[in-house]
Design a protein around this motif. Structure first.
Motif, PDB file in Angstrom:
ATOM      1  N   TYR A  90      99.483 -72.496 -19.094  1.00  0.00           N
ATOM      2  CA  TYR A  90      99.543 -73.820 -18.459  1.00  0.00           C
ATOM      3  C   TYR A  90      98.413 -74.772 -18.844  1.00  0.00           C
ATOM      4  CZ  TYR A  90      96.159 -71.599 -15.249  1.00  0.00           C
ATOM      5  OH  TYR A  90      95.083 -70.933 -14.727  1.00  0.00           O
ATOM      6  N   TRP A 130     100.994 -82.999 -17.500  1.00  0.00           N
ATOM      7  CA  TRP A 130     101.927 -81.894 -17.350  1.00  0.00           C
ATOM      8  C   TRP A 130     103.150 -82.155 -18.213  1.00  0.00           C
ATOM      9  CZ3 TRP A 130     101.428 -77.183 -16.516  1.00  0.00           C
ATOM     10  CH2 TRP A 130     102.542 -76.352 -16.322  1.00  0.00           C
ATOM     11  N   SER A 187     106.816 -79.688 -19.095  1.00  0.00           N
ATOM     12  CA  SER A 187     107.480 -78.387 -19.049  1.00  0.00           C
ATOM     13  C   SER A 187     107.608 -77.770 -20.438  1.00  0.00           C
ATOM     14  CB  SER A 187     108.864 -78.527 -18.411  1.00  0.00           C
ATOM     15  OG  SER A 187     109.669 -79.445 -19.143  1.00  0.00           O
ATOM     16  N   LEU A 221     104.724 -75.414 -21.123  1.00  0.00           N
ATOM     17  CA  LEU A 221     104.587 -74.221 -20.304  1.00  0.00           C
ATOM     18  C   LEU A 221     104.881 -72.994 -21.167  1.00  0.00           C
ATOM     19  CD1 LEU A 221     104.080 -73.244 -17.387  1.00  0.00           C
ATOM     20  CD2 LEU A 221     106.556 -73.287 -17.045  1.00  0.00           C
TER      21      LEU A 221
END
Length: 451
Positions: A71, A87, A89, A92
């Motif tokens: 992360y 952030w 996805s 990830l």
């Protein structure tokens, strides 16, 4: 370091094999800096703490690498959230990234940018360890790294380098990590040592470096790796900015070493190897934020100023009573502050950006921006790092016992010692158990054999 820049589809660059290869080499150079730091710190401690000091740096390679993939990269360089953190996805587990997908605005793959930035993330908590020598449980240190990079390093990296990060948007110049790496680590070190306290015997017992050759080896490898750290931070070789940074890295480091040695000679009467190594590191720290904004003459000024300031600062721990074991505060915090603020004086406006410092007709505007960046990172890292240390100290405990500290943290935490003196030749041999000097009693012979 330039963050991702959104470009029009028609202007999207193509993958450059040259820049990609260059950045992979730079990534390897920055990786080398962590074991180099381990040698640098390992030589500065006493024999009984050598392995622990090496391991405190080396373990960061394992912990931070895994967290970065899971992360960390997303928090630092994902889509901006409130100018504070990122952030995505797709980041990830680095699972949604195409093999040839380019970092926005550049000619290198996202994977290459991610691994280059990973090495910065690995090195930064390792820097903190030098302030904590001799007295911290290894398990607690590993937990501290995990928490610290998550709540301090990853967000601060986004502030400074991430697209949308508030310090980047404000115009704070940090080419390769004066704020995000060195002030961040130096302030964290100060926060932790204020919580955990001093070593047993601080200001009473001699705590001299056990191996100055190791210190010099570590410093030399750091200097070598720092070219990748600094020159690579422009993420390419197309416009000469990285070349300027390479030159300024060498120039400032040499100037800082000479300045530290000059101060040392005037103040203490000697030129020491420890002073030469420490001065070189101080110059490397100071030119890290400023080297893409100043000229080579400016780099001499940056290095010389940092060399003197850091040499003066290492004595502050005795005046104020905080035990910064290996001068992380004196070198990295003070050097990072100096280099960051000197951008506001010496920036020429002709290298990485058009921003000019006070001495080049830019007024006080850039100096003000740099000051905001310095104070923000310093305050945040100091406060949060102290809070994390307090939390760990009250739960799992941060410090080894005084008996373990005195007997040697290498044995108690790692069940090893750095040197096996029992089998080392020393220029002569001890008498065999069946031999003795004339007049030696049986009891005396027994005592010799037992020793």
């Amino acid at each position: 370091m330039p963050p991702g820049i959104t470009t029009l589809a028609a202007d999207t660059p193509a993958l450059s094999a040259a820049n990609t290869g260059f950045m992979l080499i730079c990534s390897a150079l920055v990786m080398l800096m962590t074991p180099a730091l381990a040698f640098f710190y390992g030589g500065m401690v006493r024999v009984k703490s050598t392995l622990n000091m090496l391991m405190m740096s080396f373990i960061s390679l394992g912990i931070v690498t895994v967290l970065w993939v899971l992360y960390g990269f997303g928090l630092a360089f994902g889509t901006d959230i409130g100018s504070v953190v990122g952030w995505s996805s797709d980041y990830l587990g680095l699972s949604g990234i195409g093999v040839t997908q380019l970092w926005d605005g550049y000619t290198i793959p996202v994977y290459v940018f991610a691994v280059f930035q990973l090495m910065f993330a690995v090195l930064t908590p390792a820097l903190i360890s030098g302030a904590l020598a001799d007295r911290v449980k290894f398990t607690s240190w590993a937990l501290f790294i995990t928490l610290w990079v998550t709540v301090v390093y990853f967000p601060v990296a986004h502030w400074v380098w991430g697209a949308g990060g508030w310090l980047y948007e404000k115009g704070v110049i940090d080419f390769a990590g004066g704020t995000a790496v060195h002030i961040n680590a130096g302030a964290a070190a100060l926060g932790v040592i204020l919580v955990i306290g001093k070593r047993a015997g601080f200001r009473k017992d001699p705590m001299r470096p056990h191996s100055l050759p190791l210190v010099m080896l570590g410093a030399g490898l750091l200097w070598f790796g720092w070219f990748g750290f600094n020159a690579g931070s422009w993420l390419g070789n197309d416009d000469g900015v990285g070349a300027v940074m390479f030159v300024n890295t060498q120039v400032a480091t040499g100037a800082a070493m000479l300045a530290w040695l000059g101060y040392e000679k005037l103040r203490h009467g000697s030129f020491t190897t420890l002073g030469a190594a420490s001065g070189a590191v101080a110059g490397l720290v100071a030119i890290t934020p400023s080297g893409g904004a100043v000229s080579p003459l400016g780099a001499i000024a940056v290095g010389a100023i940092a060399g003197v300031l850091c040499a003066m600062a290492v004595g502050l721990k005795y005046r104020f009573g905080y035990d910064d074991s290996l001068d992380v505060v004196g070198v990295h915090l003070v050097g990072g502050i100096a280099g960051s603020l000197l951008v506001g004086l010496f920036a020429t406006g002709g290298v990485q950006s058009e921003a000019r410092g006070l001495f080049y007709g830019g007024g006080l505007g850039q100096l003000g921006k740099q000051t905001v960046g310095v104070l923000a990172v310093l305050a945040y890292s100091l406060a949060v790092s102290a809070a994390l240390a307090f939390l760990l100290d009250r739960t799992v405990g941060m410090r080894v016992t005084e008996d373990d500290e005195v007997s040697g943290i290498d044995r108690t935490e790692h069940a090893e010692t750095a040197y096996d003196f029992s089998g080392a030749g020393g220029g002569g041999s001890a008498p065999r158990a069946t031999e003795s000097a004339p007049g030696t009693t049986a009891a005396a012979k027994t005592k010799k054999v037992d020793a």
